[in-house]
Design an enzyme around this catalytic site. Structure first.
Site, PDB file in Angstrom:
ATOM      1  N   HIS A  26       5.465   6.719   5.041  1.00  0.00           N
ATOM      2  CA  HIS A  26       5.616   5.662   5.721  1.00  0.00           C
ATOM      3  C   HIS A  26       5.332   4.467   4.565  1.00  0.00           C
ATOM      4  O   HIS A  26       4.361   4.124   4.458  1.00  0.00           O
ATOM      5  CB  HIS A  26       4.951   5.468   7.044  1.00  0.00           C
ATOM      6  CG  HIS A  26       5.163   6.633   7.897  1.00  0.00           C
ATOM      7  ND1 HIS A  26       6.193   6.471   8.892  1.00  0.00           N
ATOM      8  CD2 HIS A  26       4.379   7.470   8.150  1.00  0.00           C
ATOM      9  CE1 HIS A  26       6.193   7.658   9.548  1.00  0.00           C
ATOM     10  NE2 HIS A  26       4.878   8.413   9.073  1.00  0.00           N
ATOM     11  N   THR A  27       6.293   4.299   4.080  1.00  0.00           N
ATOM     12  CA  THR A  27       6.374   3.170   3.006  1.00  0.00           C
ATOM     13  C   THR A  27       5.765   1.661   3.494  1.00  0.00           C
ATOM     14  O   THR A  27       5.066   0.951   2.589  1.00  0.00           O
ATOM     15  CB  THR A  27       7.448   2.982   1.992  1.00  0.00           C
ATOM     16  OG1 THR A  27       8.516   2.621   2.999  1.00  0.00           O
ATOM     17  CG2 THR A  27       7.946   4.262   1.326  1.00  0.00           C
ATOM     18  N   CYS A  28       6.200   1.360   4.392  1.00  0.00           N
ATOM     19  CA  CYS A  28       5.572  -0.227   5.195  1.00  0.00           C
ATOM     20  C   CYS A  28       4.368  -0.083   5.275  1.00  0.00           C
ATOM     21  O   CYS A  28       3.444  -1.174   5.000  1.00  0.00           O
ATOM     22  CB  CYS A  28       6.251  -0.303   6.338  1.00  0.00           C
ATOM     23  SG  CYS A  28       8.119  -0.670   5.829  1.00  0.00           S
ATOM     24  N   THR A  29       3.726   0.957   5.585  1.00  0.00           N
ATOM     25  CA  THR A  29       2.054   1.080   5.850  1.00  0.00           C
ATOM     26  C   THR A  29       1.187   1.734   4.782  1.00  0.00           C
ATOM     27  O   THR A  29       0.048   1.984   4.882  1.00  0.00           O
ATOM     28  CB  THR A  29       1.847   1.524   7.161  1.00  0.00           C
ATOM     29  OG1 THR A  29       2.458   2.905   7.460  1.00  0.00           O
ATOM     30  CG2 THR A  29       2.466   0.614   8.429  1.00  0.00           C
ATOM     31  N   ARG A  41      -2.702  -2.911   0.224  1.00  0.00           N
ATOM     32  CA  ARG A  41      -3.123  -2.153   1.146  1.00  0.00           C
ATOM     33  C   ARG A  41      -3.276  -0.788   0.499  1.00  0.00           C
ATOM     34  O   ARG A  41      -2.531  -0.354  -0.219  1.00  0.00           O
ATOM     35  CB  ARG A  41      -2.345  -2.141   2.576  1.00  0.00           C
ATOM     36  CG  ARG A  41      -1.666  -0.902   2.862  1.00  0.00           C
ATOM     37  CD  ARG A  41      -0.974  -0.890   3.927  1.00  0.00           C
ATOM     38  NE  ARG A  41      -1.281  -1.891   4.972  1.00  0.00           N
ATOM     39  CZ  ARG A  41      -0.229  -2.712   5.390  1.00  0.00           C
ATOM     40  NH1 ARG A  41       0.937  -2.332   5.187  1.00  0.00           N
ATOM     41  NH2 ARG A  41      -0.396  -3.679   6.406  1.00  0.00           N
TER      42      ARG A  41
END
Length: 85
Positions: free
Chosen positions: A48-51, A30
């Protein structure tokens, strides 16, 4: 002169936003997105590393944005837990 992020800070920005030390061979799953927020009381950019997102408060100028981003990246380099909630 025009200020840019040097190679060291670009690498830090990648790690700050994604948690990755390098780009995967096949690229990111992503894209990294930059969200400009009108969020009072937030002095520095928040990752926000996850997103793969970076929240950027509404700074008054490009210079202020770069200054705050440099502070955040340099703090993250000194302590990798910086900005990681």
């Amino acid at each position: 002169g025009d200020e840019h992020l040097d190679v060291r800070r670009r690498r830090l920005l990648l790690r700050f936003c994604t948690g990755l030390n390098a780009l995967p061979v096949n690229g990111l799953s992503r894209k990294v997105s930059f969200n400009f927020l009108d969020k009072p009381g937030v002095p520095l950019p928040e990752p926000h590393t996850c997103t793969h997102e970076l929240e950027l408060p509404a700074y008054s100028s490009r210079e202020e944005l770069l200054e705050k981003l440099h502070v955040a990246l340099d703090s993250f380099e000194a302590d990798p837990s910086f900005g990681q909630a």
